[in-house]
Structures are given as C-alpha cells and as structure tokens.
Design a protein around this motif. Structure first.
Motif, PDB file in Angstrom:
ATOM      1  N   PHE A  10       0.841  -1.200   0.000  1.00 19.91           N
ATOM      2  CA  PHE A  10       0.000   0.000   0.000  1.00 19.91           C
ATOM      3  C   PHE A  10       0.876   1.250   0.000  1.00 19.91           C
ATOM      4  N   ARG A  11       0.545   2.207  -0.863  1.00 25.58           N
ATOM      5  CA  ARG A  11       1.370   3.415  -0.986  1.00 25.58           C
ATOM      6  C   ARG A  11       1.100   4.409   0.134  1.00 25.58           C
ATOM      7  N   ALA A  12       0.016   4.195   0.861  1.00 27.43           N
ATOM      8  CA  ALA A  12      -0.270   4.995   2.050  1.00 27.43           C
ATOM      9  C   ALA A  12      -1.006   4.108   3.033  1.00 27.43           C
ATOM     10  N   ALA A  13      -0.639   4.211   4.302  1.00 25.08           N
ATOM     11  CA  ALA A  13      -1.310   3.463   5.366  1.00 25.08           C
ATOM     12  C   ALA A  13      -1.513   4.412   6.536  1.00 25.08           C
ATOM     13  N   GLU A  14      -2.744   4.513   7.025  1.00 28.32           N
ATOM     14  CA  GLU A  14      -3.072   5.491   8.052  1.00 28.32           C
ATOM     15  C   GLU A  14      -4.034   4.900   9.082  1.00 28.32           C
ATOM     16  N   ILE A  15      -4.136   5.580  10.211  1.00 27.03           N
ATOM     17  CA  ILE A  15      -5.085   5.209  11.258  1.00 27.03           C
ATOM     18  C   ILE A  15      -6.387   5.970  11.036  1.00 27.03           C
ATOM     19  N   LEU A  16      -7.493   5.263  11.045  1.00 32.03           N
ATOM     20  CA  LEU A  16      -8.806   5.886  10.900  1.00 32.03           C
ATOM     21  C   LEU A  16      -9.451   6.158  12.254  1.00 32.03           C
ATOM     22  N   TRP A  17      -9.300   5.221  13.180  1.00 34.61           N
ATOM     23  CA  TRP A  17     -10.078   5.301  14.416  1.00 34.61           C
ATOM     24  C   TRP A  17      -9.413   4.449  15.481  1.00 34.61           C
ATOM     25  N   VAL A  18      -9.350   4.928  16.696  1.00 38.94           N
ATOM     26  CA  VAL A  18      -8.863   4.142  17.829  1.00 38.94           C
ATOM     27  C   VAL A  18      -9.800   4.367  19.004  1.00 38.94           C
ATOM     28  N   SER A  19     -10.245   3.280  19.614  1.00 36.28           N
ATOM     29  CA  SER A  19     -11.096   3.381  20.787  1.00 36.28           C
ATOM     30  C   SER A  19     -10.987   2.104  21.595  1.00 36.28           C
TER      31      SER A  19
END
Length: 222
Positions: free
Chosen positions: A203-212
């Motif tokens: 994947f050319r970008a990997a990010e966090i969407l949500w943490v709970s």
C-alpha cells in the motif's frame, strides 16, 4: 460450539456484539465517511468476514454501490446475509479471507473484526489477498482488536473492556470468558505492526482511521 469463529453464534451475533464491542455502530459510520471522502462515485465493494451484513446495511443507505460482494467463511452467517439483502447487485461467496483470488476488481474492501483471528503469516497473506483484489487507488479498511504496547497497558485496557461489558448487562462469567479469549482465540498485534504490515504488502499509504478502547481502524490506498 459456535457456527463461526467469532465469540457468538450467528443467530445471536448482532445482539451480543453490541453488548461487547464499544462504539460498534460508530465503527461502520467511520468506514462509510472515509469511503465517501476517498471515492464518492459508484463502487464495487467487497466485505470480507461480512457476518450478517452490517457493513452492507450502512453502505447501501449512504453510498451508491454498483456491486456489493459478501464474503464469509461461515455458511450460517452468509445465509443470514442472503435473506437480508436480495438486491440484484449483490454477490455471496463462502470463502476465507486468505483464499480471495480476485485481481484489480474492487474500489473498496472492508474487513471488520476479521484478521485478528489469524496468526502473523496468515494475516500477511490475508492483507496481500485484499491488496491484489483492489483496483488502482482502491481502499482497504480493516478494523481489529489491537495489542497495547506494554503489559501494564494490556491490563488496564482489558479491565476497562470488562467493565464496559458489565455495564451493558453481561454477567461476570460472560465478561471474564470473553476477556480470556485474548491471545487464545484471537491474536492482536500493535498499531505500529498494523501500519508496517500494510506498508510491507504494497500500500502506498497506510493510516489510522479510528482508535477506541482496544479496537483500531487502519486503511491503506493501493
């Protein structure tokens, strides 16, 4: 014995999961909001580990879906989804996430509470399968239980999760049995390891969407 790999039998899954997983409905709304931002056009969507069809329920209400593919390794879960969704633009596949064999076909692939049941090499194979099934610029979104960075953090998070379940009306025995599934029935990794896995799978970008609590949403763009 359950008829799927989750903690609950398919007939009671929808009721029980809300009593167990904090912000369960919000997780799906977060997915839809991200998809609408990345690609507001008509979509080919694959939901792996679809269960009874919660992701599809939210997607069809909010997004123009050209084709929605339901995929699960549980026959019982898939049968419930089939009864709920009789639209002509749907497809149902009895398949494990590691066995997905599409190529360059989907704009969106989601896996909600799926991959933490896999061992590390199996997890890598699963993410690679999703990567190859995406079209260029397609998005893969995975929500999973994650592992805290320390033993102390693990204890605090698990205690907090146990208290949440009790407040939802689950008994001490039920909550204790569920907490004891950690690293026995499912095998979480840290958030850092999640991001590294996505990057290593291409994947050319990997990010966090949500943490709970002990759940995290990670997304990657092909």
């Amino acid at each position: 014995m359950n008829d799927n790999i989750s903690a609950f039998d398919s007939k009671e899954y929808d009721m029980q999961i809300k009593r167990t997983l904090p912000y369960y409905d919000e997780i799906y709304q977060q997915v839809v909001d991200l998809v609408k931002t990345c690609n507001p056009n008509a979509l080919n969507w694959l939901d792996v580990g679809c269960g009874t069809g919660k992701m599809a329920e939210i997607a069809f209400k909010n997004i123009e879906v050209e084709k929605f593919t339901f995929c699960d390794c549980s026959f019982k879960m898939l049968e419930i989804a089939k009864e709920r969704f009789t639209y002509p633009n749907t497809e149902f596949i009895l398949c494990d996430i590691q066995e997905i064999s599409y190529f360059n076909e989907y704009n969106v692939i989601t896996a909600i509470q799926v991959n933490h049941y896999l061992q590390r090499e199996e997890r890598k194979k699963a993410v690679q399968s999703c990567y190859q099934s995406l079209k260029e610029n397609g998005i893969f979104i995975s929500f999973e239980n994650f592992a805290p960075f320390s033993d102390f953090g693990e204890k605090i998070y698990l205690n907090r999760w146990e208290e949440y379940q009790k407040k939802q009306g689950r008994t001490s025995l039920e909550t204790n049995n569920h907490i004891n599934r950690y690293n026995r029935d499912y095998f979480p990794i840290t958030i850092t390891e999640h991001l590294e896995l996505f990057n290593n799978c291409g994947f050319r970008a990997a990010e966090i969407l949500w943490v709970s609590n002990m759940q995290v949403g990670i997304w990657g763009i092909k």
